[in-house]
Structures are given as structure tokens and as C-alpha cells.
Design an enzyme around this catalytic site. Structure first.
Site, short mmCIF file in Angstrom:
data_model
loop_
_atom_site.label_atom_id
_atom_site.label_comp_id
_atom_site.label_asym_id
_atom_site.label_seq_id
_atom_site.Cartn_x
_atom_site.Cartn_y
_atom_site.Cartn_z
N ASP A 1 0.86 -1.19 0.00
CA ASP A 1 0.00 0.00 0.00
C ASP A 1 0.90 1.23 0.00
O ASP A 1 1.89 1.28 0.73
CB ASP A 1 -0.90 -0.01 1.25
CG ASP A 1 -2.09 0.93 1.14
OD1 ASP A 1 -1.88 2.15 0.94
OD2 ASP A 1 -3.24 0.46 1.26
N LYS B 1 -4.12 6.83 0.72
CA LYS B 1 -5.43 6.90 1.36
C LYS B 1 -5.55 5.96 2.54
O LYS B 1 -6.41 6.14 3.40
CB LYS B 1 -6.53 6.56 0.34
CG LYS B 1 -6.63 7.55 -0.82
CD LYS B 1 -7.77 7.19 -1.75
CE LYS B 1 -7.88 8.19 -2.89
NZ LYS B 1 -6.68 8.14 -3.78
N ALA C 1 -6.85 1.20 -5.59
CA ALA C 1 -7.51 1.93 -6.68
C ALA C 1 -7.96 3.29 -6.16
O ALA C 1 -8.17 3.47 -4.96
CB ALA C 1 -8.71 1.16 -7.22
N TYR D 1 -14.80 6.04 -12.92
CA TYR D 1 -14.42 5.01 -11.93
C TYR D 1 -14.98 3.64 -12.33
O TYR D 1 -14.24 2.65 -12.44
CB TYR D 1 -14.91 5.41 -10.55
CG TYR D 1 -14.87 4.29 -9.55
CD1 TYR D 1 -13.67 3.65 -9.23
CD2 TYR D 1 -16.03 3.85 -8.90
CE1 TYR D 1 -13.64 2.61 -8.31
CE2 TYR D 1 -16.00 2.83 -7.99
CZ TYR D 1 -14.81 2.20 -7.70
OH TYR D 1 -14.78 1.17 -6.80
#
Length: 346
Positions: A49, A53, A92, A158
Site C-alpha cells: 500500500d 489513502k 484503486a 471510476y
């Protein structure tokens, strides 16, 4: 049945060889719950990661590596070093509104990095892949509940990038033998019932945590976007699925691939719709707190009703949600938010 007349979940699996899993986006909301579920089931987990976010504190165990899934060299090294057998791909960008104003960002991160990631995996010998997909691939519903046979006509970038990645997976299967399961989520909600991990986005866009923030006094008001929809109370109906139930579905999908089952696409929802007003009233009841609610104009492109049919995954993988009631979902969310009013910074 692939390679056996027995049900897939009765096929014997070499547990030593099939337990090393790479999870991208594992420091995020859904990803952290997937990592936790895998660890509970004695998988060896490597989380990749970039923390753009996600939160380091959300990763409850295993090996953590900070980096991008589009870094082919890093991915190849991780697969080799940790003898990775399968991948759960959750990394994503996922904000619908932003995707319409920044299509370049979403195509670059979701598609460009996704293709680099897939290529690095097949080059390294990985042939099992779980994709975090979305109900946004369906676009405006022609009927509800929405099943997997529903036409896929995404109305935002998206959803378009997720659908294209699903299609690319099909091509990679044909060319390289990469089997996959794409899980199309509806509205993920709630938090780990043990209280260890939960939902912490910045900015926050999901309804339940937004209402929680109002209940905690961290937000002045809640705005209901649209009150004239053709629904019982005039507000949108959405299908909320508990994040821990989502996590279990990922493990079942992984076990199916390990047992030799073919690639598949599954919806994940609770098969019932709850209105915005119902969510607000449930939060008030669960928290015992009141807060200001105002009415605003509807968001462009918001369908009146989005409800899943999850019959396929129930039939094929024997998945059953444990937290099917909205009040149960809200209670677990409140336990997290009330104990972590500032998210992981708490």
C-alpha cells in the site's frame, strides 16, 4: 466441475503451497478487513500500500510494504521473496465525482498501474487473482435487484476503469492462464465487530460515517441529497453490506480458485434497499443522539434504487452474510467511530 467430481470446497488443497497472499490496498477500509480475515484463517499475508489513502495502523499483522502496485520491479521482488501464490487487488482510486473531473488520474492509477501490476504478476508466475470491483460497472439499473447478467454500462470513469480491468483480466486469462474472481461490491459499511479497525476516509463521502460524524458533533449537519425519488420516502435506496462479510467473500473466492474453479464474477450485497432517511433514523436510534438534517438537491446521475442480487455467490461459494440487518451494521460502525472520533489518529 474443474478436475474433480467433488464440490470445490471439498477438494484437498496443499495448504503449505497455497497460503502466501499479496494484498494491495490492504491499509484501506475494505483491504484492512480482508487482511484481518486472511490472518484469522492462517494465511501468510504481505500488504502492499502506498498509504495515499490507507493507514498504517489499519494493518493488523503480516508483512507491510509501502509502495505502488504499478512498480513492476518491486512487485516481482515481493512475489519471489515471499513465494506469493495469489493476489487480492484492492488498490484503486474510487471517488465517483473525482473520476469525472480527473479521468487522467483514474485511467493512470486504476488501469495503467493495474496493467503493469498484472504483467509483473504473470511474469513472476502468479496465476490466481481476486479483483475488488464495483456495482458502478452496471450504470443506470434497468431492473432490480441487479444480477450479474445485468448490462454493464458505467456512467462514470471510476466504474469504467473497473469494468475495463475486468475485461483485461479475461484477456490475460486467455493469453497467460491467469484465473480470477471479480467481486462487484454494492455499499460497504460497518466496522470490525472487535473494534480494531474501521472506516476513516479523508475526505469522507460515505453516508453512514458522515452521519456518524454529525452524531459525534464533528459535522454541523447532514444533507439529504434528493427527496423526490420514486421511493417510499422520496430518498434513494441503497444496498448496504457489512465490510466483514465482504472480507469473508474474498477468502471464499480465493479458496475456490485454489481448488481449481474457473474464473467468475460475483455481486456482493444484502439484497435489500435502505433509504437515506432510514439510515439517518437508524443512526439516531443506535447512538441516542440528535443532529441537524437538511434537504438538498439530488446529485446528478444518482439512481433511485440500487439493490444487488447476491444469489450467484450464495449458490456457488456458499457465502452468507452474518450482518444482514442495517441496525447491526450501524452498531458496529458506531462502536468504531465513537472510540475513534478522529479515525486512526485517535
Amino acid at each position: 466441475m474443474s478436475g474433480s467430481s467433488r464440490p470445490w470446497n471439498m477438494v484437498r488443497i496443499n495448504q503449505v503451497d497455497m497460503k502466501n497472499i499479496l494484498v494491495t490496498g490492504g491499509a484501506g477500509y475494505i483491504g484492512s478487513h480482508v487482511v484481518q480475515e486472511l490472518l484469522k484463517r492462517d494465511y501468510t499475508v504481505v500488504t502492499l500500500d502506498n498509504l495515499s489513502k490507507g493507514h498504517r495502523g489499519a494493518v493488523v499483522g503480516g508483512v507491510f510494504v509501502q509502495g505502488d502496485c504499478g512498480n513492476s520491479m518491486l512487485v516481482g521482488e515481493l512475489v519471489k521473496q515471499h513465494q506469493i501464490n495469489a493476489v487480492v487487488h484492492l488498490a484503486a482510486d474510487s471517488l465517483v465525482g473525482e473520476s469525472m473531473t480527473r479521468p487522467d488520474k483514474y485511467c493512470r492509477n486504476n488501469l495503467g498501474n493495474g496493467i503493469e501490476f498484472l504483467t509483473a504478476l504473470v511474469d513472476a508466475g502468479v496465476r490466481q487473482f481476486i479483483l475488488s470491483s464495483t456495482a458502478a460497472v452496471y450504470g443506470e439499473p434497468e431492473y432490480t435487484p441487479i444480477d450479474e447478467a445485468h448490462p454493464t454500462r458505467p456512467v462514470n470513469v471510476y466504474g469504467g476503469t473497473k469494468l475495463m480491468l475486468e475485461q483485461i483480466l479475461g484477456w490475460y486469462e486467455h493469453a497467460y492462464g491467469l484465473r480470477f474472481v471479480a467481486l462487484r461490491y454494492f455499499n460497504a459499511a460497518g466496522a470490525d465487530p472487535g473494534g480494531n479497525i474501521g472506516e476513516d476516509h479523508n475526505p469522507e463521502t460515505h453516508l453512514i460515517p458522515l452521519v456518524m460524524q454529525a452524531a459525534l458533533g464533528k459535522r454541523e449537519k447532514v444533507t439529504i441529497l434528493g427527496t423526490n425519488y420514486p421511493t417510499p420516502d422520496g430518498t434513494c435506496l441503497r444496498d448496504y453490506i457489512h465490510v466483514s462479510d465482504l472480507a469473508v467473500a474474498h477468502v471464499l473466492a480465493l479458496e475456490a480458485l485454489q481448488a481449481g474453479e474457473p474464473s467468475a464474477v460475483y455481486n456482493l450485497g444484502n439484497e435489500q434497499g435502505h433509504s437515506v432517511r432510514e439510515v439517518v433514523d437508524t443512526v439516531r436510534r443506535v447512538t441516542g443522539r440528535d443532529f441537524t438534517v437538511e434537504e438538498g438537491p439530488p446529485r446528478e446521475g444518482d439512481p433511485a434504487v440500487l439493490v444487488a442480487s447476491s444469489r450467484k455467490i450464495k449458490d456457488c461459494l456458499k457465502w452468507q452474510p452474518r450482518y444482514g440487518e442495517l441496525e447491526e451494521i450501524v452498531r458496529t460502525a458506531w462502536a468504531w467511530h465513537s472510540n475513534h472520533p478522529d479515525g486512526y489518529q485517535s
